[in-house]
Design an enzyme around this catalytic site. Structure first.
Site, PDB file in Angstrom:
ATOM      1  N   ASN A   9       0.843  -1.206   0.000  1.00 40.12           N
ATOM      2  CA  ASN A   9       0.000   0.000   0.000  1.00 40.12           C
ATOM      3  C   ASN A   9       0.883   1.263   0.000  1.00 40.12           C
ATOM      4  OD1 ASN A   9      -1.533   2.209   0.936  1.00 40.12           O
ATOM      5  ND2 ASN A   9      -2.963   0.874   2.031  1.00 40.12           N
ATOM      6  N   ASN A  11       0.100   4.419  -0.059  1.00 43.46           N
ATOM      7  CA  ASN A  11      -0.352   5.439   0.898  1.00 43.46           C
ATOM      8  C   ASN A  11       0.234   5.196   2.276  1.00 43.46           C
ATOM      9  OD1 ASN A  11      -2.415   7.534   0.339  1.00 43.46           O
ATOM     10  ND2 ASN A  11      -3.345   5.803  -0.746  1.00 43.46           N
ATOM     11  N   LYS A  12       0.149   3.920   2.676  1.00 45.05           N
ATOM     12  CA  LYS A  12       0.630   3.537   3.995  1.00 45.05           C
ATOM     13  C   LYS A  12       2.146   3.702   4.071  1.00 45.05           C
ATOM     14  CE  LYS A  12      -1.414  -0.356   5.776  1.00 45.05           C
ATOM     15  NZ  LYS A  12      -1.328  -1.793   6.093  1.00 45.05           N
ATOM     16  N   ASP A  68      -1.049  -4.506  11.004  1.00 47.71           N
ATOM     17  CA  ASP A  68      -2.407  -4.880  10.639  1.00 47.71           C
ATOM     18  C   ASP A  68      -3.336  -3.959  11.410  1.00 47.71           C
ATOM     19  OD1 ASP A  68      -3.757  -7.022   8.960  1.00 47.71           O
ATOM     20  OD2 ASP A  68      -4.965  -7.045  10.767  1.00 47.71           O
ATOM     21  N   THR A  69      -4.380  -3.517  10.727  1.00 46.38           N
ATOM     22  CA  THR A  69      -5.292  -2.544  11.344  1.00 46.38           C
ATOM     23  C   THR A  69      -6.718  -3.024  11.224  1.00 46.38           C
ATOM     24  OG1 THR A  69      -3.833  -0.686  10.888  1.00 46.38           O
ATOM     25  CG2 THR A  69      -6.159  -0.158  11.141  1.00 46.38           C
ATOM     26  N   PHE A 148      -6.924   6.958   2.851  1.00 45.06           N
ATOM     27  CA  PHE A 148      -7.340   5.718   2.198  1.00 45.06           C
ATOM     28  C   PHE A 148      -8.312   4.962   3.112  1.00 45.06           C
ATOM     29  CE2 PHE A 148      -4.885   2.580   4.656  1.00 45.06           C
ATOM     30  CZ  PHE A 148      -4.008   3.419   5.312  1.00 45.06           C
ATOM     31  N   TYR A 150     -11.079   3.563   5.257  1.00 48.34           N
ATOM     32  CA  TYR A 150     -12.262   4.134   5.906  1.00 48.34           C
ATOM     33  C   TYR A 150     -12.074   5.603   6.305  1.00 48.34           C
ATOM     34  CZ  TYR A 150     -13.773  -0.772   6.440  1.00 48.34           C
ATOM     35  OH  TYR A 150     -14.156  -2.081   6.217  1.00 48.34           O
ATOM     36  N   ASP A 151     -10.985   6.223   5.886  1.00 45.97           N
ATOM     37  CA  ASP A 151     -10.707   7.607   6.312  1.00 45.97           C
ATOM     38  C   ASP A 151     -11.877   8.582   6.096  1.00 45.97           C
ATOM     39  OD1 ASP A 151      -8.233   7.142   7.398  1.00 45.97           O
ATOM     40  OD2 ASP A 151      -7.087   7.850   5.681  1.00 45.97           O
ATOM     41  N   HIS A 176      -3.848   5.850  14.966  1.00 42.21           N
ATOM     42  CA  HIS A 176      -3.544   4.518  15.507  1.00 42.21           C
ATOM     43  C   HIS A 176      -2.182   4.036  15.030  1.00 42.21           C
ATOM     44  CE1 HIS A 176      -5.805   4.907  11.859  1.00 42.21           C
ATOM     45  NE2 HIS A 176      -5.347   3.762  11.416  1.00 42.21           N
TER      46      HIS A 176
END
Ligand code: IMP
Length: 192
Positions: A9, A11-12, A68-69, A148, A150-151, A176
Site C-alpha cells: 500500500n 499510501n501507507k 495490521d489494522t 485511504f 475508511y478515512d 492509531h
C-alpha cells in the site's frame, strides 16, 4: 538501518516513511519484487501482523515489521474488526466497505468506534508487538478526499473533520498507526 515493511500500500508506505527517522530506510514488498499478497488468515489483528512477519522472516535475512489494522465499531459488536479489508466481500473496494458500514449504522446514534493497529517486529530473530489505538466516531456520510480505506467516514475524538479531510501530517500526529509506530521507533532507537 534497512528494514522491510510488509506492505504493497503506497499510501501507507508514505505515511510510515514520513514518521520514521531519516536513518531508517524502508524496503517495501514492491522493492523486493514480491507481487503476491502475504497470507492474513489469523483471527485477530495482532495475529495477522505476526503471521505476515513470520512469512517474511523465513525468506529474508533482514529486520522486518508488518502492521495490521482493524476498525472496531461498538454498535456492530466490534465489526468490521479483523475483516476490515474485506468487509463487503473479498473483491470489494474501500467505497463498498464504507457503504456497507454506513448502511448498517443507518438510524443508529451510537457511532463510537476506534482504529486499532498492531505492529509486529522481527529483529535478530526476536519478535515484539506494538499497539496503537485511535478513538473516534463514524460520520453519517463520507467527507474528504485524502488518505485511504475508511478515512472518509472516521472522525477522531476532539475533531470535527474526518481523517480524509486532514493532511497526512495532521493524521500522523494522532492516528492509531502513528501511535504504534512511535513505540516501534523508540524500540529501534534503544536497540541500536
Ligand atoms: P490493513 O490491515 O492495514 O491492510 O487494513 C485493513 C483495512 O483497514 C483496509 O480496508 C484498510 O483500508 C483499512 N485501514 C487501515 N488503516 C487505515 C487508516 O489509517 N485509515 C482508514 N482505513 C484504514
Amino acid at each position: 538501518m534497512d528494514i522491510i515493511f510488509a506492505t504493497h500500500n503506497q499510501n501507507k508506505l508514505q505515511e510510515v516513511q514520513a514518521l520514521m527517522p531519516s536513518h531508517i530506510n524502508l524496503i517495501s514488498l514492491d522493492d523486493l519484487g514480491l507481487k503476491d499478497d502475504i497470507p492474513e488468515t489469523a483471527e485477530t489483528i495482532a495475529g495477522n501482523a505476526i503471521q505476515k512477519v513470520e512469512f517474511l522472516r523465513m525468506r529474508y535475512e533482514q529486520p522486518v515489521f508488518a502492521d495490521d489494522t482493524g476498525l472496531i465499531v461498538d454498535a456492530l459488536d466490534g465489526e468490521p474488526g479483523v475483516y476490515s479489508a474485506r468487509y463487503a466481500g473479498p473483491h470489494k473496494s474501500s467505497e463498498d466497505n464504507m457503504n456497507l458500514l454506513l448502511e448498517k449504522l443507518t438510524d443508529n446514534n451510537n457511532r463510537q468506534a476506534r482504529f486499532v493497529t498492531a505492529i509486529a517486529l522481527d529483529l535478530n530473530r526476536h519478535q515484539i508487538l506494538f499497539e496503537g489505538v485511535c478513538e473516534g466516531r463514524i460520520s453519517k456520510e463520507k467527507s474528504g478526499e485524502k488518505g485511504f480505506g475508511y478515512d472518509p467516514i472516521f472522525v477522531p475524538d476532539g475533531y470535527d473533520l474526518t481523517f480524509a479531510q486532514m493532511t497526512m501530517s495532521e493524521k500522523g500526529k494522532i492516528s492509531h498507526r502513528a501511535k504504534a509506530l512511535r513505540k516501534l521507533i523508540d524500540y529501534l532507537k534503544e536497540a541500536e
